[in-house]
Scaffold this motif. Structure first.
Motif, PDB file in Angstrom:
ATOM      1  N   ILE A 118      16.871   5.399 -18.344  1.00  0.00           N
ATOM      2  CA  ILE A 118      17.984   6.261 -18.772  1.00  0.00           C
ATOM      3  C   ILE A 118      19.303   6.281 -17.670  1.00  0.00           C
ATOM      4  O   ILE A 118      19.056   6.602 -16.560  1.00  0.00           O
ATOM      5  CB  ILE A 118      17.373   7.906 -18.768  1.00  0.00           C
ATOM      6  CG1 ILE A 118      16.477   8.034 -19.909  1.00  0.00           C
ATOM      7  CG2 ILE A 118      18.758   8.656 -19.402  1.00  0.00           C
ATOM      8  CD1 ILE A 118      15.902   9.374 -20.311  1.00  0.00           C
ATOM      9  N   GLU A 119      20.474   6.059 -18.176  1.00  0.00           N
ATOM     10  CA  GLU A 119      21.649   6.172 -17.464  1.00  0.00           C
ATOM     11  C   GLU A 119      22.405   7.290 -17.907  1.00  0.00           C
ATOM     12  O   GLU A 119      22.654   7.329 -19.256  1.00  0.00           O
ATOM     13  CB  GLU A 119      22.416   4.712 -17.581  1.00  0.00           C
ATOM     14  CG  GLU A 119      21.578   3.499 -16.907  1.00  0.00           C
ATOM     15  CD  GLU A 119      22.181   2.151 -16.701  1.00  0.00           C
ATOM     16  OE1 GLU A 119      23.314   2.202 -17.325  1.00  0.00           O
ATOM     17  OE2 GLU A 119      21.984   1.546 -16.174  1.00  0.00           O
ATOM     18  N   VAL A 120      23.022   7.808 -17.114  1.00  0.00           N
ATOM     19  CA  VAL A 120      23.839   9.020 -17.374  1.00  0.00           C
ATOM     20  C   VAL A 120      25.239   8.851 -16.692  1.00  0.00           C
ATOM     21  O   VAL A 120      25.557   9.007 -15.431  1.00  0.00           O
ATOM     22  CB  VAL A 120      23.460  10.309 -16.921  1.00  0.00           C
ATOM     23  CG1 VAL A 120      24.244  11.488 -17.542  1.00  0.00           C
ATOM     24  CG2 VAL A 120      21.934  10.601 -17.723  1.00  0.00           C
ATOM     25  N   ALA A 121      26.380   8.515 -17.364  1.00  0.00           N
ATOM     26  CA  ALA A 121      27.670   8.576 -16.953  1.00  0.00           C
ATOM     27  C   ALA A 121      28.491   9.704 -16.979  1.00  0.00           C
ATOM     28  O   ALA A 121      28.166  10.527 -18.052  1.00  0.00           O
ATOM     29  CB  ALA A 121      28.533   7.516 -17.918  1.00  0.00           C
ATOM     30  N   VAL A 122      29.129  10.183 -15.992  1.00  0.00           N
ATOM     31  CA  VAL A 122      29.733  11.463 -16.127  1.00  0.00           C
ATOM     32  C   VAL A 122      31.476  11.357 -16.050  1.00  0.00           C
ATOM     33  O   VAL A 122      31.940  10.515 -15.277  1.00  0.00           O
ATOM     34  CB  VAL A 122      29.463  12.250 -14.664  1.00  0.00           C
ATOM     35  CG1 VAL A 122      29.989  13.566 -14.591  1.00  0.00           C
ATOM     36  CG2 VAL A 122      27.880  12.265 -14.541  1.00  0.00           C
ATOM     37  N   THR A 123      32.103  11.968 -16.958  1.00  0.00           N
ATOM     38  CA  THR A 123      33.645  11.972 -17.035  1.00  0.00           C
ATOM     39  C   THR A 123      33.921  13.374 -17.059  1.00  0.00           C
ATOM     40  O   THR A 123      33.333  14.244 -17.515  1.00  0.00           O
ATOM     41  CB  THR A 123      34.078  11.169 -18.142  1.00  0.00           C
ATOM     42  OG1 THR A 123      33.511  11.594 -19.468  1.00  0.00           O
ATOM     43  CG2 THR A 123      33.654   9.551 -18.196  1.00  0.00           C
ATOM     44  N   LYS A 124      35.265  13.480 -16.913  1.00  0.00           N
ATOM     45  CA  LYS A 124      35.783  14.859 -16.820  1.00  0.00           C
ATOM     46  C   LYS A 124      36.254  15.357 -18.396  1.00  0.00           C
ATOM     47  O   LYS A 124      36.451  14.675 -19.197  1.00  0.00           O
ATOM     48  CB  LYS A 124      36.934  14.953 -16.182  1.00  0.00           C
ATOM     49  CG  LYS A 124      38.256  14.220 -16.604  1.00  0.00           C
ATOM     50  CD  LYS A 124      39.525  14.553 -15.609  1.00  0.00           C
ATOM     51  CE  LYS A 124      40.234  15.652 -15.365  1.00  0.00           C
ATOM     52  NZ  LYS A 124      40.969  15.882 -16.583  1.00  0.00           N
ATOM     53  N   THR A 125      35.879  16.299 -18.714  1.00  0.00           N
ATOM     54  CA  THR A 125      36.495  16.961 -20.198  1.00  0.00           C
ATOM     55  C   THR A 125      38.234  17.318 -19.774  1.00  0.00           C
ATOM     56  O   THR A 125      38.706  17.196 -19.007  1.00  0.00           O
ATOM     57  CB  THR A 125      35.779  18.295 -20.511  1.00  0.00           C
ATOM     58  OG1 THR A 125      36.148  19.254 -19.733  1.00  0.00           O
ATOM     59  CG2 THR A 125      34.586  17.910 -20.845  1.00  0.00           C
ATOM     60  N   GLU A 126      38.643  17.529 -21.220  1.00  0.00           N
ATOM     61  CA  GLU A 126      40.250  17.461 -21.093  1.00  0.00           C
ATOM     62  C   GLU A 126      40.664  18.830 -20.512  1.00  0.00           C
ATOM     63  O   GLU A 126      41.705  18.876 -19.793  1.00  0.00           O
ATOM     64  CB  GLU A 126      40.985  17.554 -22.572  1.00  0.00           C
ATOM     65  CG  GLU A 126      40.716  16.035 -22.992  1.00  0.00           C
ATOM     66  CD  GLU A 126      41.244  16.125 -24.724  1.00  0.00           C
ATOM     67  OE1 GLU A 126      41.702  17.213 -25.077  1.00  0.00           O
ATOM     68  OE2 GLU A 126      41.353  15.113 -25.161  1.00  0.00           O
ATOM     69  N   ASP A 127      39.822  19.890 -20.474  1.00  0.00           N
ATOM     70  CA  ASP A 127      40.150  21.236 -19.587  1.00  0.00           C
ATOM     71  C   ASP A 127      39.869  21.229 -18.355  1.00  0.00           C
ATOM     72  O   ASP A 127      39.850  22.420 -17.711  1.00  0.00           O
ATOM     73  CB  ASP A 127      39.567  22.176 -20.642  1.00  0.00           C
ATOM     74  CG  ASP A 127      37.992  22.188 -20.819  1.00  0.00           C
ATOM     75  OD1 ASP A 127      37.578  21.325 -20.253  1.00  0.00           O
ATOM     76  OD2 ASP A 127      37.415  23.075 -21.318  1.00  0.00           O
ATOM     77  N   THR A 166      22.459   6.561 -21.955  1.00  0.00           N
ATOM     78  CA  THR A 166      22.019   5.502 -22.578  1.00  0.00           C
ATOM     79  C   THR A 166      20.650   5.486 -22.336  1.00  0.00           C
ATOM     80  O   THR A 166      20.238   5.426 -21.083  1.00  0.00           O
ATOM     81  CB  THR A 166      23.003   4.433 -22.082  1.00  0.00           C
ATOM     82  OG1 THR A 166      24.384   4.434 -22.399  1.00  0.00           O
ATOM     83  CG2 THR A 166      22.310   3.119 -22.628  1.00  0.00           C
ATOM     84  N   VAL A 167      19.928   5.235 -23.399  1.00  0.00           N
ATOM     85  CA  VAL A 167      18.490   4.982 -23.361  1.00  0.00           C
ATOM     86  C   VAL A 167      18.191   3.552 -23.752  1.00  0.00           C
ATOM     87  O   VAL A 167      18.533   2.996 -24.655  1.00  0.00           O
ATOM     88  CB  VAL A 167      17.730   6.002 -24.148  1.00  0.00           C
ATOM     89  CG1 VAL A 167      16.221   6.033 -24.162  1.00  0.00           C
ATOM     90  CG2 VAL A 167      18.060   7.334 -24.006  1.00  0.00           C
ATOM     91  N   SER A 168      17.158   3.099 -22.889  1.00  0.00           N
ATOM     92  CA  SER A 168      16.655   1.740 -23.136  1.00  0.00           C
ATOM     93  C   SER A 168      15.670   1.372 -22.409  1.00  0.00           C
ATOM     94  O   SER A 168      14.832   2.112 -21.748  1.00  0.00           O
ATOM     95  CB  SER A 168      17.949   0.560 -22.554  1.00  0.00           C
ATOM     96  OG  SER A 168      17.623   0.722 -21.088  1.00  0.00           O
TER      97      SER A 168
END
Length: 310
Positions: A163-172, A210-212
């Motif tokens: 399991i991979e977890v990508a982190v991005t900011k939300t618009e607010d 993402t699950v693989s």
């Protein structure tokens, strides 16, 4: 003359008897004794070799697997049959029956059975939170979640799941993530696994998972990677804040003020902690001790152009 006629009758009778005995030998019952392999995938397609005696080379044979006819049955000699298995049900062991087409009323089962094995890869059936979930209500903006769950169509080996977890900011959100990827551990049993993050998942962030690699107990792996995402909205800025227990749980003083300043509803930036000190030291109604905060203590949150805000 009569004597010769009787001889002819006896001769014909003898010929008929010999022919009948011989014909019985022409269309015997098959005598299957062995089969290899004795197992194969549930979707069929396994070439099986059956050995024995008296297989019908002239007319051919029929081989049934649990009531389903095998494909491309051939008889290269009287002691061997090759046949391709039809599809079956994983986990079932079925009877194998051989019939000479020249003697269709005499089917003969083998002592061995053919076992169908699992050939279907697992799939992701659900996630918690579900794809597209937006969290807008929570108690702690810096610790909204610390885990999520993925459920599969069948039991899987937890150690095989990546399991991979990508982190991005939300618009607010007012800040970019410190790390582009969220680290954590995968654990679980049966048909579900849980990802537990090393650091809490906070608001103002979108998490794309993402699950693989998930492998079932038969060794079948997830055919394609599965992705889903969820996000947490940022809270509205506040002008007053009461110190919480978790703010001073690890340390007090400057470290606690940085922790508070990093909250999305405060400044979303730990480096602005000195602004808290300056504003609260100016307050006339109480003495502010920057080295020792207490649970429930009121902090004034300065905002506006005078403090460098746009």
């Amino acid at each position: 003359m009569k004597k010769y006629r009787n001889i002819a009758v006896y001769a014909i009778f003898a010929i008929v008897c010999v022919w009948m005995v011989g014909c019985g030998g022409c269309n015997p019952e098959p005598m299957p004794t062995d089969m290899s392999p004795t197992e194969g995938p549930e979707d069929g397609g396994t070439t099986v070799r059956i050995t024995g005696e008296k297989f019908d080379m002239k007319n051919g044979v029929t081989v049934m697997f649990g009531g389903k006819e095998g494909q491309n049955a051939t008889v290269p000699n009287k002691t061997e049959i090759t046949v391709v298995t039809p599809a079956g049900t994983a986990g079932q062991s079925v009877e194998v029956v051989v019939t000479n087409k020249g003697k269709p009323d005499a089917p003969v089962p083998l002592s061995q059975k053919f076992t169908y094995t699992d050939a279907t890869p697992p799939t992701v059936t659900s996630t918690d939170p579900a794809d597209g979930t937006v969290f807008s209500e929570y108690e702690d903006s810096l610790n909204v979640l610390d885990s999520f769950t993925v459920t599969f169509s069948e039991p899987v080996e937890a150690s095989s799941v990546s399991i991979e977890v990508a982190v991005t900011k939300t618009e607010d959100s007012m800040s970019e993530p410190t790390d582009a990827m969220l680290s954590g551990t995968v654990s679980g049993s049966d048909d579900s696994v849980t990802f537990t993050s090393d650091t809490p998942m906070r608001c103002g962030r979108m998490y794309t998972v993402t699950v693989s690699g998930a492998t079932d107990m038969a060794g079948n792996a997830l055919a394609t990677a599965y992705s889903f995402s969820f996000s947490v909205t940022s809270p509205d800025p506040v002008y007053k804040y009461y110190v919480k227990e978790e703010d001073i749980q690890e340390a007090n003083g400057e470290a606690a003020l940085k922790y508070i300043a990093a909250r999305p509803e405060i400044f979303d930036n730990p480096e602005k902690w000195e602004r808290l000190v300056a504003a609260n030291q100016e307050a006339a109604d109480y003495i502010f001790d920057r080295t020792k905060l207490s649970v429930g203590q009121l902090l004034l949150i300065p905002r506006g152009r005078a403090w460098g805000d746009k």
